[in-house]
Write a protein that holds these residues in place. Structure first.
Motif, PDB file in Angstrom:
ATOM      1  N   LEU A 178       0.859  -1.173   0.150  1.00  0.00           N
ATOM      2  CA  LEU A 178      -0.022  -0.021   0.069  1.00  0.00           C
ATOM      3  C   LEU A 178       0.781   1.413  -0.197  1.00  0.00           C
ATOM      4  CD1 LEU A 178      -2.639  -1.023   2.769  1.00  0.00           C
ATOM      5  CD2 LEU A 178      -3.004  -1.327   0.193  1.00  0.00           C
ATOM      6  N   LEU A 179       2.106   1.169   0.616  1.00  0.00           N
ATOM      7  CA  LEU A 179       3.058   2.469   0.724  1.00  0.00           C
ATOM      8  C   LEU A 179       3.209   3.089  -0.494  1.00  0.00           C
ATOM      9  CD1 LEU A 179       5.501   1.055   3.371  1.00  0.00           C
ATOM     10  CD2 LEU A 179       3.540   2.352   3.741  1.00  0.00           C
ATOM     11  N   GLY A 180       3.423   2.400  -1.715  1.00  0.00           N
ATOM     12  CA  GLY A 180       4.011   3.016  -3.095  1.00  0.00           C
ATOM     13  C   GLY A 180       2.761   3.204  -3.879  1.00  0.00           C
ATOM     14  N   ARG A 181       1.556   3.333  -3.639  1.00  0.00           N
ATOM     15  CA  ARG A 181       0.564   3.497  -4.608  1.00  0.00           C
ATOM     16  C   ARG A 181       0.352   4.943  -4.971  1.00  0.00           C
ATOM     17  NH1 ARG A 181       1.142  -0.954  -4.588  1.00  0.00           N
ATOM     18  NH2 ARG A 181       2.269  -0.194  -6.548  1.00  0.00           N
ATOM     19  N   PHE A 182       1.056   6.022  -4.442  1.00  0.00           N
ATOM     20  CA  PHE A 182       1.070   7.169  -4.819  1.00  0.00           C
ATOM     21  C   PHE A 182       2.099   7.530  -5.827  1.00  0.00           C
ATOM     22  CE2 PHE A 182       4.381   7.330  -1.704  1.00  0.00           C
ATOM     23  CZ  PHE A 182       5.237   8.460  -2.176  1.00  0.00           C
ATOM     24  N   VAL A 183       3.012   6.705  -5.733  1.00  0.00           N
ATOM     25  CA  VAL A 183       4.058   6.816  -6.748  1.00  0.00           C
ATOM     26  C   VAL A 183       3.817   7.472  -8.094  1.00  0.00           C
ATOM     27  CG1 VAL A 183       6.558   6.207  -7.512  1.00  0.00           C
ATOM     28  CG2 VAL A 183       5.777   5.972  -5.158  1.00  0.00           C
ATOM     29  N   ALA A 184       3.110   6.394  -8.712  1.00  0.00           N
ATOM     30  CA  ALA A 184       2.869   6.485 -10.510  1.00  0.00           C
ATOM     31  C   ALA A 184       1.774   7.743 -10.432  1.00  0.00           C
ATOM     32  CB  ALA A 184       2.258   5.192 -10.674  1.00  0.00           C
ATOM     33  N   PRO A 185       0.953   7.777  -9.599  1.00  0.00           N
ATOM     34  CA  PRO A 185       0.027   8.992  -9.777  1.00  0.00           C
ATOM     35  C   PRO A 185       0.924  10.369  -9.732  1.00  0.00           C
ATOM     36  CG  PRO A 185      -1.224   7.365  -8.554  1.00  0.00           C
ATOM     37  CD  PRO A 185       0.447   6.853  -8.798  1.00  0.00           C
ATOM     38  N   LEU A 186       1.785  10.270  -9.043  1.00  0.00           N
ATOM     39  CA  LEU A 186       2.862  11.571  -8.516  1.00  0.00           C
ATOM     40  C   LEU A 186       3.398  11.977  -9.785  1.00  0.00           C
ATOM     41  CD1 LEU A 186       3.528  13.635  -6.532  1.00  0.00           C
ATOM     42  CD2 LEU A 186       5.622  12.119  -5.671  1.00  0.00           C
ATOM     43  N   PHE A 187       4.217  10.790 -10.488  1.00  0.00           N
ATOM     44  CA  PHE A 187       5.023  10.984 -11.585  1.00  0.00           C
ATOM     45  C   PHE A 187       4.118  11.479 -12.653  1.00  0.00           C
ATOM     46  CE2 PHE A 187       8.320   8.795  -9.184  1.00  0.00           C
ATOM     47  CZ  PHE A 187       9.285   9.482  -9.592  1.00  0.00           C
ATOM     48  N   ILE A 188       2.673  11.004 -12.790  1.00  0.00           N
ATOM     49  CA  ILE A 188       1.710  11.294 -13.858  1.00  0.00           C
ATOM     50  C   ILE A 188       1.647  12.755 -13.688  1.00  0.00           C
ATOM     51  CG2 ILE A 188      -0.550  11.226 -14.550  1.00  0.00           C
ATOM     52  CD1 ILE A 188       1.174   9.097 -15.749  1.00  0.00           C
ATOM     53  N   PHE A 189       1.288  13.362 -12.320  1.00  0.00           N
ATOM     54  CA  PHE A 189       1.059  14.717 -12.233  1.00  0.00           C
ATOM     55  C   PHE A 189       2.149  15.483 -12.618  1.00  0.00           C
ATOM     56  CE2 PHE A 189       1.603  18.110  -9.113  1.00  0.00           C
ATOM     57  CZ  PHE A 189       0.266  18.802  -9.467  1.00  0.00           C
ATOM     58  N   PHE A 190       3.542  14.906 -12.427  1.00  0.00           N
ATOM     59  CA  PHE A 190       4.734  15.724 -12.843  1.00  0.00           C
ATOM     60  C   PHE A 190       4.871  15.824 -14.380  1.00  0.00           C
ATOM     61  CE2 PHE A 190       6.639  15.110  -8.294  1.00  0.00           C
ATOM     62  CZ  PHE A 190       6.278  16.254  -7.982  1.00  0.00           C
ATOM     63  N   ILE A 191       4.255  14.751 -14.918  1.00  0.00           N
ATOM     64  CA  ILE A 191       4.359  14.767 -16.605  1.00  0.00           C
ATOM     65  C   ILE A 191       3.286  15.603 -17.190  1.00  0.00           C
ATOM     66  CG2 ILE A 191       3.402  13.321 -18.431  1.00  0.00           C
ATOM     67  CD1 ILE A 191       6.090  12.512 -17.722  1.00  0.00           C
ATOM     68  N   ILE A 192       2.313  15.993 -16.374  1.00  0.00           N
ATOM     69  CA  ILE A 192       1.117  17.290 -16.811  1.00  0.00           C
ATOM     70  C   ILE A 192       1.604  18.531 -16.491  1.00  0.00           C
ATOM     71  CG2 ILE A 192      -0.974  17.930 -16.649  1.00  0.00           C
ATOM     72  CD1 ILE A 192      -0.785  15.110 -17.720  1.00  0.00           C
TER      73      ILE A 192
END
Length: 251
Positions: A30-44
């Motif tokens: 559960l700890l790392g589920r924010f990582v991919a969305p965070l990098f998607i956010f930075f992609i935008i």
């Protein structure tokens, strides 16, 4: 924030490939589920701030091709090329493995085309061609690492950019739907394990944990702006996976 994301990404990958050997508890997933969305956010965000969208895309795409090569080599060396259900060779298993580069590249390209359609006044023929391109790219996103989830998150971040309240509503709604889906998987099927096991396996609903990071984002580039900091993720991602792949083979 990227450094924090990288740290939890490593924890997540260690859990995926070495969690059984290290006897890590299920909740670690559960700890790392924010990582991919965070990098998607930075992609935008990068889509708007980068000096060259074309170079930005190609950096990610070339990184994705490199990761396909690394995954291909690993799967061949470990004979991990057979579908466990059909017992036959499967090209998707041949290339399976972590490859967030390709997911980020495809989401960036999809958003780029969507933005072109929305912002620019184009001839009807160009509109039609771009819509076809969007549909085609979706098919590739759907088979990329976390693609379906990250595409939705990318759309939320793009359409609600600059408005944290709207982003929160979008992310919370999507996470709630995923949580309901996880519950339905548990109550609607037999032999799926305990509720705890289900919620730590079908755990994409925890992408909601990206919201505190987005709230703290101030729109400024972190660090000192040195080139190595800008390129850190591009080098670190394949190197750390190669090490984890090797360790998973040894142990």
């Amino acid at each position: 924030m990227k450094i924090i994301g990288i740290i939890f990404m490593v924890i997540d990958h260690i859990n995926i490939y070495l969690g059984g050997v290290l006897h890590l508890p299920l909740w670690v997933s559960l700890l790392g589920r924010f990582v991919a969305p965070l990098f998607i956010f930075f992609i935008i965000e990068g889509f708007y701030y980068t000096h060259s969208r074309q170079k930005y895309f190609w950096r990610l795409f070339i990184g994705g091709v490199l990761m396909y090569g690394i995954n291909l080599l690993r799967n061949i060396l470990t004979h991990n090329t057979t579908n466990p259900y059909t017992k036959q060779f499967d090209i998707f298993y041949l290339f399976q493995g972590q490859n967030i580069f390709m997911t980020l590249a495809l989401v960036l390209l999809w958003i780029w085309i969507l933005d072109t359609i929305i912002v620019n006044r184009l001839h009807v023929t160009n509109y039609f061609m771009l819509i076809i391109a969007l549909i085609v790219i979706i098919s590739f996103i759907l088979i990329s690492e976390g693609g379906p989830y990250e595409l939705v998150m990318g759309l939320i971040f793009y359409l609600c950019r600059g408005n944290f309240k709207r982003i929160s509503v979008g992310v919370m709604t999507f996470s709630l739907l995923l949580f309901v889906h996880a519950l339905m998987s548990y109550f609607g099927q037999v032999d799926v394990g305990t509720l705890y096991q289900t919620l730590t396996f079908d755990d994409e609903y925890m992408m909601i944990t990206v919201l505190p990071f987005i709230y703290l984002y101030n729109g400024q580039r972190g660090g000192s702006g040195q080139k190595w900091q800008k390129n850190l993720f591009y080098y670190f991602y394949p190197i750390h996976l190669i090490i984890i792949y090797i360790l998973s083979t040894i142990f």
